[in-house]
Motif scaffolding. Structure first.
Motif, PDB file in Angstrom:
ATOM      1  N   ASP A 153       0.843  -1.190   0.000  1.00 58.47           N
ATOM      2  CA  ASP A 153       0.000   0.000   0.000  1.00 58.47           C
ATOM      3  C   ASP A 153       0.881   1.244   0.000  1.00 58.47           C
ATOM      4  OD1 ASP A 153      -1.681   2.124   0.667  1.00 58.47           O
ATOM      5  OD2 ASP A 153      -2.943   0.879   1.950  1.00 58.47           O
ATOM      6  N   GLU A 154       0.659   2.133  -0.969  1.00 56.16           N
ATOM      7  CA  GLU A 154       1.502   3.328  -1.084  1.00 56.16           C
ATOM      8  C   GLU A 154       1.490   4.170   0.178  1.00 56.16           C
ATOM      9  OE1 GLU A 154      -0.586   2.315  -3.380  1.00 56.16           O
ATOM     10  OE2 GLU A 154       0.361   2.294  -5.356  1.00 56.16           O
ATOM     11  N   ARG A 155       0.434   4.073   0.953  1.00 57.54           N
ATOM     12  CA  ARG A 155       0.345   4.868   2.177  1.00 57.54           C
ATOM     13  C   ARG A 155       1.215   4.293   3.289  1.00 57.54           C
ATOM     14  NH1 ARG A 155      -5.980   4.426   2.789  1.00 57.54           N
ATOM     15  NH2 ARG A 155      -5.325   2.313   2.247  1.00 57.54           N
ATOM     16  N   ARG A 156       1.774   3.109   3.059  1.00 57.73           N
ATOM     17  CA  ARG A 156       2.536   2.454   4.119  1.00 57.73           C
ATOM     18  C   ARG A 156       3.941   2.069   3.663  1.00 57.73           C
ATOM     19  NH1 ARG A 156      -2.775   0.529   4.787  1.00 57.73           N
ATOM     20  NH2 ARG A 156      -3.650   1.017   6.823  1.00 57.73           N
ATOM     21  N   LEU A 157       4.504   2.819   2.750  1.00 57.13           N
ATOM     22  CA  LEU A 157       5.842   2.485   2.261  1.00 57.13           C
ATOM     23  C   LEU A 157       6.875   2.607   3.371  1.00 57.13           C
ATOM     24  CD1 LEU A 157       6.017   4.063  -1.321  1.00 57.13           C
ATOM     25  CD2 LEU A 157       5.025   1.908  -0.551  1.00 57.13           C
ATOM     26  N   GLY A 158       6.741   3.624   4.201  1.00 55.75           N
ATOM     27  CA  GLY A 158       7.696   3.813   5.286  1.00 55.75           C
ATOM     28  C   GLY A 158       7.674   2.661   6.269  1.00 55.75           C
ATOM     29  N   GLN A 159       6.470   2.210   6.621  1.00 59.69           N
ATOM     30  CA  GLN A 159       6.365   1.088   7.534  1.00 59.69           C
ATOM     31  C   GLN A 159       6.970  -0.174   6.912  1.00 59.69           C
ATOM     32  OE1 GLN A 159       4.018   3.299   6.876  1.00 59.69           O
ATOM     33  NE2 GLN A 159       2.616   3.646   8.585  1.00 59.69           N
ATOM     34  N   HIS A 160       6.775  -0.327   5.604  1.00 60.42           N
ATOM     35  CA  HIS A 160       7.341  -1.480   4.896  1.00 60.42           C
ATOM     36  C   HIS A 160       8.865  -1.416   4.923  1.00 60.42           C
ATOM     37  CE1 HIS A 160       7.187  -4.862   2.143  1.00 60.42           C
ATOM     38  NE2 HIS A 160       8.035  -4.254   1.338  1.00 60.42           N
ATOM     39  N   LEU A 161       9.420  -0.225   4.722  1.00 64.70           N
ATOM     40  CA  LEU A 161      10.878  -0.054   4.785  1.00 64.70           C
ATOM     41  C   LEU A 161      11.395  -0.391   6.181  1.00 64.70           C
ATOM     42  CD1 LEU A 161      13.615   0.891   3.709  1.00 64.70           C
ATOM     43  CD2 LEU A 161      12.917   3.247   4.204  1.00 64.70           C
TER      44      LEU A 161
END
Length: 210
Positions: A50-58
């Protein structure tokens, strides 16, 4: 380079520099393309998060994340029709979720945070306590301990916020000066009273509008 801390440091420097590109990898798999000039991040590969959660994915990649300055020569074609996210959002969310062992700056209870500007409002959405921390730190450089005492916010949350603001380039950090501790405490009490009055007026305005 590998590991969340070094990667965040490199991303922070690239964002400030405003030139170049990079690839973020999870092990050997290319996950994100970073354009420092455009200040944007795009997903690579199939089934992006989800583009809104890229930071969390990183942040979740932690020790297995790698940054490379080598980029696919056809990367612009690959990301042309994909949604991208502001680099500031990736930095903020990843730094916010990074555990203490992955932080790029030491932030203890007495580290003083000076907020240089408001972060983008999209970074603070639905985070009421972060609005409160911003309001306080913009009025007066404050330590995490002072924020906890004044606002009643958890210490770890306050330190995570300070780290996110630093990584995103919104804040400066400095060690507390023991010689000025008493003066700071006195000034803090007066500033805290003004802040409490300000928050009271905001809540009253919100109630009147509802």
């Amino acid at each position: 380079m590998s590991g969340l801390g070094p990667v965040l440091q490199s991303l922070r420097e690239g964002a400030a520099r405003g030139t170049g590109q990079a690839t973020l990898l999870h092990g050997a798999v290319a996950v994100f393309h970073v354009d420092f000039k455009a200040q944007r991040v795009s997903c690579l590969g199939a089934g992006p998060p989800d583009e809104r959660r890229l930071g969390q994915h990183l942040a979740a990649m932690a020790r297995e994340v790698r940054l490379s300055e080598s980029v696919d020569p056809n990367v612009n074609e690959r990301v042309r029709d994909r949604r991208s996210q502001a680099l500031s959002s990736l930095l903020w969310d990843a730094a916010l979720d990074a555990g203490p062992e992955h932080r790029i700056a030491e932030i203890d209870a007495d580290t003083v945070v000076r907020l240089r500007r408001w972060p983008g409002f999209h970074l603070l959405a639905h985070r009421h306590d972060h609005f409160r921390l911003c309001s306080l730190m913009l009025r007066r450089p404050s330590s995490a301990r002072e924020c906890v005492d004044m606002l009643g916010i958890d210490m770890e949350q306050t330190q995570a916020f300070a780290h996110a603001a630093y990584v995103a380039g919104c804040a400066e950090l400095r060690p507390a000066e023991a010689s000025s501790a008493h003066a700071a405490k006195v000034g803090w009490r007066h500033g805290g009273s003004r802040l409490a009055d300000w928050w009271r007026s905001v809540r009253e305005a919100q109630r009147a509008a509802s």
